[in-house]
Motif scaffolding. Structure first.
Motif, PDB file in Angstrom:
ATOM      1  N   ARG A  88       0.817  -1.215   0.000  1.00 25.69           N
ATOM      2  CA  ARG A  88       0.000   0.000   0.000  1.00 25.69           C
ATOM      3  C   ARG A  88       0.847   1.259   0.000  1.00 25.69           C
ATOM      4  O   ARG A  88       0.550   2.223  -0.680  1.00 25.69           O
ATOM      5  N   ASN A  89       1.878   1.276   0.830  1.00 21.98           N
ATOM      6  CA  ASN A  89       2.693   2.486   1.000  1.00 21.98           C
ATOM      7  C   ASN A  89       4.174   2.143   0.901  1.00 21.98           C
ATOM      8  O   ASN A  89       4.967   2.459   1.791  1.00 21.98           O
ATOM      9  N   LYS A  90       4.534   1.485  -0.199  1.00 18.16           N
ATOM     10  CA  LYS A  90       5.882   0.932  -0.361  1.00 18.16           C
ATOM     11  C   LYS A  90       6.981   1.982  -0.166  1.00 18.16           C
ATOM     12  O   LYS A  90       7.934   1.760   0.573  1.00 18.16           O
ATOM     13  N   ALA A  91       6.842   3.145  -0.805  1.00 19.51           N
ATOM     14  CA  ALA A  91       7.898   4.165  -0.742  1.00 19.51           C
ATOM     15  C   ALA A  91       8.079   4.693   0.671  1.00 19.51           C
ATOM     16  O   ALA A  91       9.206   4.790   1.175  1.00 19.51           O
ATOM     17  N   MET A  92       6.975   5.028   1.345  1.00 18.46           N
ATOM     18  CA  MET A  92       7.065   5.595   2.685  1.00 18.46           C
ATOM     19  C   MET A  92       7.473   4.569   3.729  1.00 18.46           C
ATOM     20  O   MET A  92       8.158   4.882   4.698  1.00 18.46           O
ATOM     21  N   VAL A  93       7.037   3.328   3.525  1.00 24.39           N
ATOM     22  CA  VAL A  93       7.473   2.252   4.420  1.00 24.39           C
ATOM     23  C   VAL A  93       8.987   2.087   4.315  1.00 24.39           C
ATOM     24  O   VAL A  93       9.689   1.952   5.324  1.00 24.39           O
ATOM     25  N   GLY A  94       9.500   2.139   3.096  1.00 24.00           N
ATOM     26  CA  GLY A  94      10.944   2.044   2.891  1.00 24.00           C
ATOM     27  C   GLY A  94      11.683   3.213   3.511  1.00 24.00           C
ATOM     28  O   GLY A  94      12.712   3.041   4.174  1.00 24.00           O
ATOM     29  N   PHE A  95      11.148   4.419   3.321  1.00 26.11           N
ATOM     30  CA  PHE A  95      11.788   5.619   3.858  1.00 26.11           C
ATOM     31  C   PHE A  95      11.840   5.588   5.382  1.00 26.11           C
ATOM     32  O   PHE A  95      12.898   5.834   5.985  1.00 26.11           O
ATOM     33  N   THR A  96      10.708   5.286   6.020  1.00 27.72           N
ATOM     34  CA  THR A  96      10.674   5.278   7.493  1.00 27.72           C
ATOM     35  C   THR A  96      11.559   4.173   8.055  1.00 27.72           C
ATOM     36  O   THR A  96      12.185   4.350   9.109  1.00 27.72           O
ATOM     37  N   SER A  97      11.629   3.041   7.365  1.00 29.12           N
ATOM     38  CA  SER A  97      12.469   1.939   7.845  1.00 29.12           C
ATOM     39  C   SER A  97      13.944   2.334   7.824  1.00 29.12           C
ATOM     40  O   SER A  97      14.684   2.052   8.768  1.00 29.12           O
ATOM     41  N   VAL A  98      14.359   3.005   6.749  1.00 26.22           N
ATOM     42  CA  VAL A  98      15.754   3.458   6.649  1.00 26.22           C
ATOM     43  C   VAL A  98      16.054   4.502   7.723  1.00 26.22           C
ATOM     44  O   VAL A  98      17.069   4.408   8.436  1.00 26.22           O
ATOM     45  N   MET A  99      15.177   5.486   7.863  1.00 26.12           N
ATOM     46  CA  MET A  99      15.421   6.569   8.820  1.00 26.12           C
ATOM     47  C   MET A  99      15.355   6.074  10.264  1.00 26.12           C
ATOM     48  O   MET A  99      16.156   6.483  11.098  1.00 26.12           O
ATOM     49  N   LYS A 100      14.402   5.188  10.570  1.00 28.35           N
ATOM     50  CA  LYS A 100      14.237   4.757  11.964  1.00 28.35           C
ATOM     51  C   LYS A 100      15.215   3.656  12.356  1.00 28.35           C
ATOM     52  O   LYS A 100      15.745   3.649  13.475  1.00 28.35           O
ATOM     53  N   LEU A 101      15.434   2.688  11.449  1.00 25.40           N
ATOM     54  CA  LEU A 101      16.217   1.512  11.814  1.00 25.40           C
ATOM     55  C   LEU A 101      17.707   1.634  11.510  1.00 25.40           C
ATOM     56  O   LEU A 101      18.505   0.853  12.026  1.00 25.40           O
ATOM     57  N   PHE A 102      18.080   2.624  10.682  1.00 23.92           N
ATOM     58  CA  PHE A 102      19.497   2.792  10.325  1.00 23.92           C
ATOM     59  C   PHE A 102      20.031   4.177  10.702  1.00 23.92           C
ATOM     60  O   PHE A 102      21.033   4.286  11.405  1.00 23.92           O
ATOM     61  N   PHE A 103      19.337   5.229  10.252  1.00 23.69           N
ATOM     62  CA  PHE A 103      19.824   6.584  10.485  1.00 23.69           C
ATOM     63  C   PHE A 103      19.763   6.959  11.969  1.00 23.69           C
ATOM     64  O   PHE A 103      20.737   7.485  12.528  1.00 23.69           O
ATOM     65  N   PHE A 104      18.625   6.709  12.617  1.00 22.46           N
ATOM     66  CA  PHE A 104      18.432   7.040  14.041  1.00 22.46           C
ATOM     67  C   PHE A 104      19.525   6.389  14.917  1.00 22.46           C
ATOM     68  O   PHE A 104      20.207   7.094  15.683  1.00 22.46           O
ATOM     69  N   PRO A 105      19.720   5.054  14.844  1.00 26.88           N
ATOM     70  CA  PRO A 105      20.780   4.458  15.670  1.00 26.88           C
ATOM     71  C   PRO A 105      22.185   4.887  15.276  1.00 26.88           C
ATOM     72  O   PRO A 105      23.091   4.913  16.115  1.00 26.88           O
ATOM     73  N   LEU A 106      22.376   5.237  13.988  1.00 23.30           N
ATOM     74  CA  LEU A 106      23.695   5.713  13.554  1.00 23.30           C
ATOM     75  C   LEU A 106      24.030   7.039  14.241  1.00 23.30           C
ATOM     76  O   LEU A 106      25.158   7.235  14.705  1.00 23.30           O
ATOM     77  N   ILE A 107      23.041   7.937  14.328  1.00 18.97           N
ATOM     78  CA  ILE A 107      23.242   9.211  15.033  1.00 18.97           C
ATOM     79  C   ILE A 107      23.546   8.948  16.502  1.00 18.97           C
ATOM     80  O   ILE A 107      24.461   9.550  17.092  1.00 18.97           O
TER      81      ILE A 107
END
Length: 301
Positions: free
Chosen positions: A216-235
């Motif tokens: 249903r929301n492939k692009a936004m699901v991908g975006f939030t997964s990258v930002m929350k699961l990779f970018f957030f812990p990287l910071i």
């Protein structure tokens, strides 16, 4: 099999039980809301209170930095996500529906059982301090969304004031510092209720899994997964390295930052009439993805 593998597999098994119970129609998605209400209003506050009431609070000066690491990581992730979504010309409702999912981590529902299972009571205590940041972010976003989409400040304050985990933290610390006894009966009752939080949380997560959101929301699901699961812990990783945090301070903070989006995101999305279907899809899918990313991050640490 080491403790990390045992803990992760135990959590996955409990989530799987919830999912199987839904598939065989023993429970349904309609049961998620009452289960979450029991957890949020009774079991989780008991779990938090019990941990803080019995902890050595002389560690507070050492632990008080942890909420600021999570808070800073959330704000950086939120600001970067905001400018990316603005550049893509997202309307305000969709933009904030996504922002709440990347800024609010599941530091309690998933963070507590993971850290308790892997790092024991000392890890759990640090997870509680990390979760204080999540509560502050929830409060901050509540006021922003009130100003942005209407509603009243009074309503936002009322929701925050009636948030049971917040009072569990306050009373747990206060009664511990003042050395006020609660008696063996109340102590046992709180402990028994608190012990029920983790399995009910995991079963509820299993019931909520719905992979249709990926299409249903492939692009936004991908975006939030990258930002929350990779970018957030990287910071968070860069911050703890800069601050020189070590051992449990380092491990628990990065693990908490790596948690998927929290269910409080959905509460905000529903309360302020955002695109809550989009928010729900993002939460559920990155929760499923986190079952892969979390073990990897924990083993690296």
């Amino acid at each position: 099999m080491n403790q990390i593998e045992i803990t992760i597999l135990t959590i996955i098994l409990m989530i799987a039980i919830g999912y199987v119970l839904k598939r065989i129609d023993f429970l349904s998605e309609k049961d998620i809301d009452p289960l979450n209400k029991i957890v949020m209003n009774i079991l989780l506050p008991c779990m938090i209170f019990s941990a803080l009431y019995s902890s050595d609070l002389s560690l507070i000066p050492k632990l008080r930095i942890l909420p600021f690491v999570i808070l800073a990581s959330s704000l950086v992730t939120g600001v970067v996500s905001y400018f990316i979504l603005k550049k893509l010309n997202f309307d305000d409702k969709k933009l904030w529906s996504v922002l709440v999912t990347v800024m609010i981590a599941n530091t309690a529902f998933m963070g507590y059982p993971v850290n308790l299972g892997i790092y024991g009571s000392e890890g759990f205590l640090r997870a509680i301090f990390c979760d204080i940041a999540t509560m502050f972010i929830f409060i901050l976003l509540s006021f922003i969304l009130v100003l942005k989409f209407g509603g009243t400040v009074k309503k936002a304050i009322r929701k925050i004031a009636l948030f049971p985990p917040l009072w569990a933290i306050i009373f747990g610390i206060l009664l511990n510092i003042l050395n006020i006894p609660i008696g063996p009966v109340l102590d046992n009752t709180i402990n028994y209720l608190g012990d029920g939080a983790i399995p009910l949380i995991m079963i509820s997560l299993g019931l909520s899994i719905n992979l249709s959101g990926l299409s249903r929301n492939k692009a936004m699901v991908g975006f939030t997964s990258v930002m929350k699961l990779f970018f957030f812990p990287l910071i968070a990783f860069f911050i703890v390295m800069y601050l020189g945090l070590v051992d449990l301070q380092y491990n628990v903070t990065v693990v908490e930052a790596a948690m998927p989006s929290g269910m409080l995101s959905l509460l905000l999305s529903i309360t302020y009439n955002l695109d809550y279907e989009l928010t729900s899809d993002c939460i559920l899918i990155n929760t499923v993805i986190s079952l892969i990313t979390l073990p990897i991050i924990i083993m690296i640490l």
